[in-house]
Design an enzyme around this catalytic site. Structure first.
Site: not given
Ligand code: FAD
Length: 403
Positions: A181, A384, A257, A382, A402
């Site tokens: 992706w 979900t 980033c 970036e 998480f």
């Protein structure tokens, strides 16, 4: 005295003209002269150069590569970075650029986000002087394209457990693994690739043509069709040790980033939402059913009012985030909050706007379904929507949900 002052002010406030329907809250007023100029320049570029061709590219599933040199000439590649031929714009200007590009198409904004925030930024922030001088000026001029390889077929949201490995062997690292992706993957001259090393996660600059490195495009996408999405394959790919990003170790590298890019998304999607809302509003005013414009029906007005309100709220969130970023006060949790809310609401706006156009809403004659399908990707990449919910949830409760 106090009462008189209030009485004197109230009528003046009441007389203030109502701004245009596309900026009902006069957010324009909150921008500086320079910010308005940057926004208007990019808006004009999108109107004249992107809109006439983007529907055709979306339908054909092709990236309008012919626009890259023009985007570069406007100074938009790595626009928020200082030096090395980059424009050094403020965070708010960067956001406004994203907003205008995405008012055209999320694919164009994605190209600019990946180039500037995901490929140039790590070189700028974590690269050696030689790496910066070699890549950044060329990338700012659009002569070299970059991509960012983090996601893998079996490691998406859980990127920290990536399987791609880099083993030091003399003066080179040997890379093995697959990235999936990856925006710009097959058109990139340099891939910023994140891999596990004996020290932890490291970033590598892998040049196109390096033996053992190949790419293949992902087909049958019904979203971001005017954007290249690829797989990157590494099979005993020997990358010179000097191509390793020396100044970062661990997930801080890719995550910083992503913070830059997510910031741009929070702004960008307000552009997509604005286009959908404006298209639906114009359509509703001229489409006659039951003898009157459908804009006169309460149910249609309700949809338009929700769209207008959510657009204003999203723009204000993005603008405050930008002001905080420019002051060095932005926290990643605030980015998650804006990314999550603004993409959600843009997607909701696109779906509602599509319904206002009835059957016409499903064709590429209007931009809405293109934006609607694009936003499904933006909802997922970036981080979900769920992952940003967990980030905010952890921040406000102190509990990690998480895993
Ligand atoms: P998964 O991680 O498998 O998630 C599947 C579902 O499970 C989601 O709904 C998710 O929210 C949910 N989920 C996962 N974990 C949890 C949890 N702990 N709790 C609750 N729910 C959970 N990646 C790059 O590295 N570079 C790129 O340039 C890039 N470009 C992209 C372009 C496009 C068009 C798309 C669609 C994706 C791109 N991506 C890129 C990948 C993108 O970042 C990932 O798709 C994203 O991180 C999600 O990973 P996944 O698709 O493997 O989904």
């Amino acid at each position: 005295m106090v009462e008189q002052t209030h009485a004197a002010h109230t009528p003046i406030a009441r007389k203030a003209p109502l701004p245009a329907a596309s900026d009902l809250y006069n957010i324009d007023h909150l921008l500086s002269e320079e910010e308005r100029m940057v926004r208007d320049t990019v808006r004009k570029f999108v109107r004249e150069r992107v809109l006439p061709i983007i529907g055709t590219h979306f339908e054909a599933g092709t990236f309008p590569r012919e626009l890259v040199s023009e985007i570069a000439a406007l100074g938009l590649l790595g626009m928020h970075l200082e030096g090395y031929g980059c424009a050094g714009l403020s965070a708010v200007c960067y956001g406004l650029v994203c907003q205008e590009l995405e008012a055209g198409d999320s694919g164009i904004r994605s190209f600019v986000s990946v180039q500037g925030s995901l490929a140039m930024y790590p070189i700028w922030a974590f690269g050696s002087e030689a790496q910066k001088e070699h890549w950044l000026p060329r990338m700012a001029r659009g002569e070299a394209i970059g991509c960012f390889g983090l996601t893998e077929p079996d490691r998406g949201s859980d990127a920290a457990h990536m399987q791609t490995s880099a083993r030091l062997d003399g003066d080179a690292y040997i890379l093995n693994g697959t990235k999936m992706w990856i925006t710009n993957g097959s058109i990139a001259d340099v891939a910023v690739v994140w891999a596990q090393t004996s020290e932890g996660i490291r970033g590598f600059l892998v040049e196109r043509g390096t033996p053992g490195f190949s790419t293949s495009n992902i087909h049958q996408k019904l979203s971001l069709r005017a954007s290249v999405t690829s797989e990157l394959h590494f099979s005993d790919c020997r990358v010179p040790a000097q191509n390793m990003l020396p100044n970062v170790l661990g997930m801080r590298g890719p995550l910083s980033c992503l913070n830059e890019a997510r910031y741009g998304i929070a702004w960008g999607v307000t552009g997509a939402a604005r286009t959908c809302y404006e298209t639906a509003l114009e359509y509703a005013k001229t489409r006659i059913q039951f003898g009157r414009p459908i804009a006169g029906f309460q149910l249609v007005q309700n949809k338009l009012v929700i769209m207008a309100t959510e657009l204003i709220k999203a723009q204000l969130l993005a603008l405050q985030l930008g002001r905080l970023k420019d002051e060095g006060l932005m926290h990643p949790v605030q980015i998650s909050l804006a990314k999550r809310n603004n993409v959600r609401e843009a997607l909701h706006t696109a779906r509602e706007a599509r319904s206002v156009l009835g059957a016409n809403g499903i064709t590429l004659e209007y931009p809405i379904i293109r934006h609607m399908n694009n936003l499904e990707s933006v909802f997922t990449y970036e981080g979900t929507d769920d992952i940003h919910t967990l980030i905010i949830g952890q921040a406000i409760t102190g509990e990690n949900a998480f895993s």
